[in-house]
Design a protein around this motif. Structure first.
Motif, PDB file in Angstrom:
ATOM      1  N   CYS A 247       0.851  -1.193   0.000  1.00 38.47           N
ATOM      2  CA  CYS A 247       0.000   0.000   0.000  1.00 38.47           C
ATOM      3  C   CYS A 247       0.889   1.247   0.000  1.00 38.47           C
ATOM      4  O   CYS A 247       1.859   1.313   0.749  1.00 38.47           O
ATOM      5  CB  CYS A 247      -0.876  -0.020   1.252  1.00 38.47           C
ATOM      6  SG  CYS A 247      -1.620   1.579   1.637  1.00 38.47           S
ATOM      7  N   ARG A 249       0.494   3.949   1.299  1.00 35.41           N
ATOM      8  CA  ARG A 249       0.471   4.675   2.577  1.00 35.41           C
ATOM      9  C   ARG A 249       1.102   3.894   3.705  1.00 35.41           C
ATOM     10  O   ARG A 249       1.901   4.423   4.460  1.00 35.41           O
ATOM     11  CB  ARG A 249      -0.972   4.991   2.975  1.00 35.41           C
ATOM     12  CG  ARG A 249      -1.492   6.233   2.322  1.00 35.41           C
ATOM     13  CD  ARG A 249      -2.766   6.731   2.998  1.00 35.41           C
ATOM     14  NE  ARG A 249      -3.561   7.444   2.013  1.00 35.41           N
ATOM     15  CZ  ARG A 249      -4.805   7.133   1.671  1.00 35.41           C
ATOM     16  NH1 ARG A 249      -5.419   6.138   2.281  1.00 35.41           N
ATOM     17  NH2 ARG A 249      -5.429   7.818   0.757  1.00 35.41           N
ATOM     18  N   CYS A 250       0.719   2.588   3.857  1.00 33.87           N
ATOM     19  CA  CYS A 250       1.119   1.853   5.073  1.00 33.87           C
ATOM     20  C   CYS A 250       1.926   0.594   4.777  1.00 33.87           C
ATOM     21  O   CYS A 250       2.320  -0.106   5.691  1.00 33.87           O
ATOM     22  CB  CYS A 250      -0.117   1.498   5.889  1.00 33.87           C
ATOM     23  SG  CYS A 250      -1.068   0.151   5.165  1.00 33.87           S
ATOM     24  N   CYS A 267      -6.746  -1.585   0.421  1.00 38.37           N
ATOM     25  CA  CYS A 267      -5.821  -1.824   1.529  1.00 38.37           C
ATOM     26  C   CYS A 267      -6.640  -2.141   2.775  1.00 38.37           C
ATOM     27  O   CYS A 267      -7.392  -1.293   3.248  1.00 38.37           O
ATOM     28  CB  CYS A 267      -4.950  -0.592   1.778  1.00 38.37           C
ATOM     29  SG  CYS A 267      -3.977  -0.810   3.305  1.00 38.37           S
ATOM     30  N   CYS A 270      -5.692   0.564   5.714  1.00 38.67           N
ATOM     31  CA  CYS A 270      -6.050   1.996   5.588  1.00 38.67           C
ATOM     32  C   CYS A 270      -7.534   2.220   5.351  1.00 38.67           C
ATOM     33  O   CYS A 270      -8.047   3.290   5.598  1.00 38.67           O
ATOM     34  CB  CYS A 270      -5.343   2.647   4.402  1.00 38.67           C
ATOM     35  SG  CYS A 270      -3.584   2.722   4.536  1.00 38.67           S
TER      36      CYS A 270
HETATM   37 ZN   LIG Z   1      -2.615   0.972   3.573  1.00 34.77          ZN
END
Ligand SMILES: [Zn+2]
Length: 272
Positions: A247, A249-250, A267, A270
């Motif tokens: 992902c 972001r994470c 995801c 998230c």
């Molecule tokens: Zn994520």
């Protein structure tokens, strides 16, 4: 299948290329797109009409003709338009030719023959347009409308977003991308989204669609702009087609699930 940004891209290009041209002759090589209309009746209806402009409604292209008629087109999976100099004969996937008054050809090409072309005297006479829901880039599409509309349905959010009777123009790619940007799980029932979530979803819907239009849409396999040019938004996708990739972001691996026989990418960490 082309979604709102792809159809908007084609609309803009057709306006640049064929606005003001007159249709001198229609050649029908394969009539699947015309439904029950005979090729002769279809061609008669368009004969010597001017293409005043082209617009979009949801995933439909609308050619506004003068004297007044509307040619309403849905590209489905593989339909596309090409503007070219005259050709000796049709290529294997050419379904119709519109010969224009400047000598050029507007070609409708469709490998799978699922696209549709319909001529109507009034837009309200088109049953497929009448069924469409709100335009997500219009002023009517506001957080208040979205909160209200979501509250009336228990449908999983991804399917809800793709239902053309609710919002017109979103398909598999942009529904996945919008839900990721908004941080909301695609499986949540629509009526579980509170006002704050709806407001985020509203903002991201407009933002992702506008960004994709600026990048001329997404080319994964079939979508081409007018004349076989590709879009560029595929380089900006965050989750669509990214199964197992981290992902953005994470770093949690992106998951693929099936919803109504379509793939959804998200995801699990998230998107709650
Ligand atoms: Zn994520």
């Amino acid at each position: 299948m082309p979604e709102l940004p792809e159809v908007e891209t084609i609309t803009r290009e057709l306006n640049r290329r064929i606005r003001g041209r007159r249709i001198e002759k229609v050649h029908v090589f394969r009539a699947d797109a015309l439904g029950n209309r005979s090729p002769e009746a279809f061609a008669d209806d368009l004969y010597r009409r001017e293409i005043h402009r082209v617009s979009r409604r949801g995933k439909f292209l609308i050619f506004h003709l003068r004297p007044r008629r509307y040619l309403v087109c849905h590209l489905r999976m593989t339909g596309k338009f090409i503007v070219t100099a005259p050709l000796r004969g049709p290529h294997p996937h050419h379904r119709l030719w519109f010969a224009l008054d400047d000598g050029s050809l507007l070609v409708f090409q469709d490998v799978r023959c699922l696209g549709t072309l319909e001529v109507v005297a009034r837009l309200s006479a088109s049953a497929s347009l009448e069924r469409l829901g709100i335009e997500p880039l219009s002023k009517d599409f506001c957080p208040e409308w979205l909160t209200e509309a979501l509250g009336r349905s228990r449908t999983p959010l991804k399917n809800w977003l793709m239902d053309q009777r609710r919002i017109a123009g979103l398909g598999n790619i942009y529904a996945s991308e919008i839900l990721f940007a908004a941080g909301i799980s695609p499986t949540r029932p629509a009526d579980s989204i509170d006002e704050e979530g709806a407001s985020r979803l509203h903002g991201m819907t407009k933002r992702i669609l506008r960004m994709a239009i600026r990048k001329n849409g997404t080319t994964i396999s079939d979508f081409r702009r007018v004349d076989e040019k590709t879009g560029e938004f595929q380089n900006f996708l965050q989750v669509y087609g990214k199964t197992g990739e981290p992902c953005p972001r994470c770093k949690t691996p992106i998951v693929r699930i099936r919803q109504q026989q379509r793939s959804t990418f998200y995801c699990p960490r998230c998107q709650l």
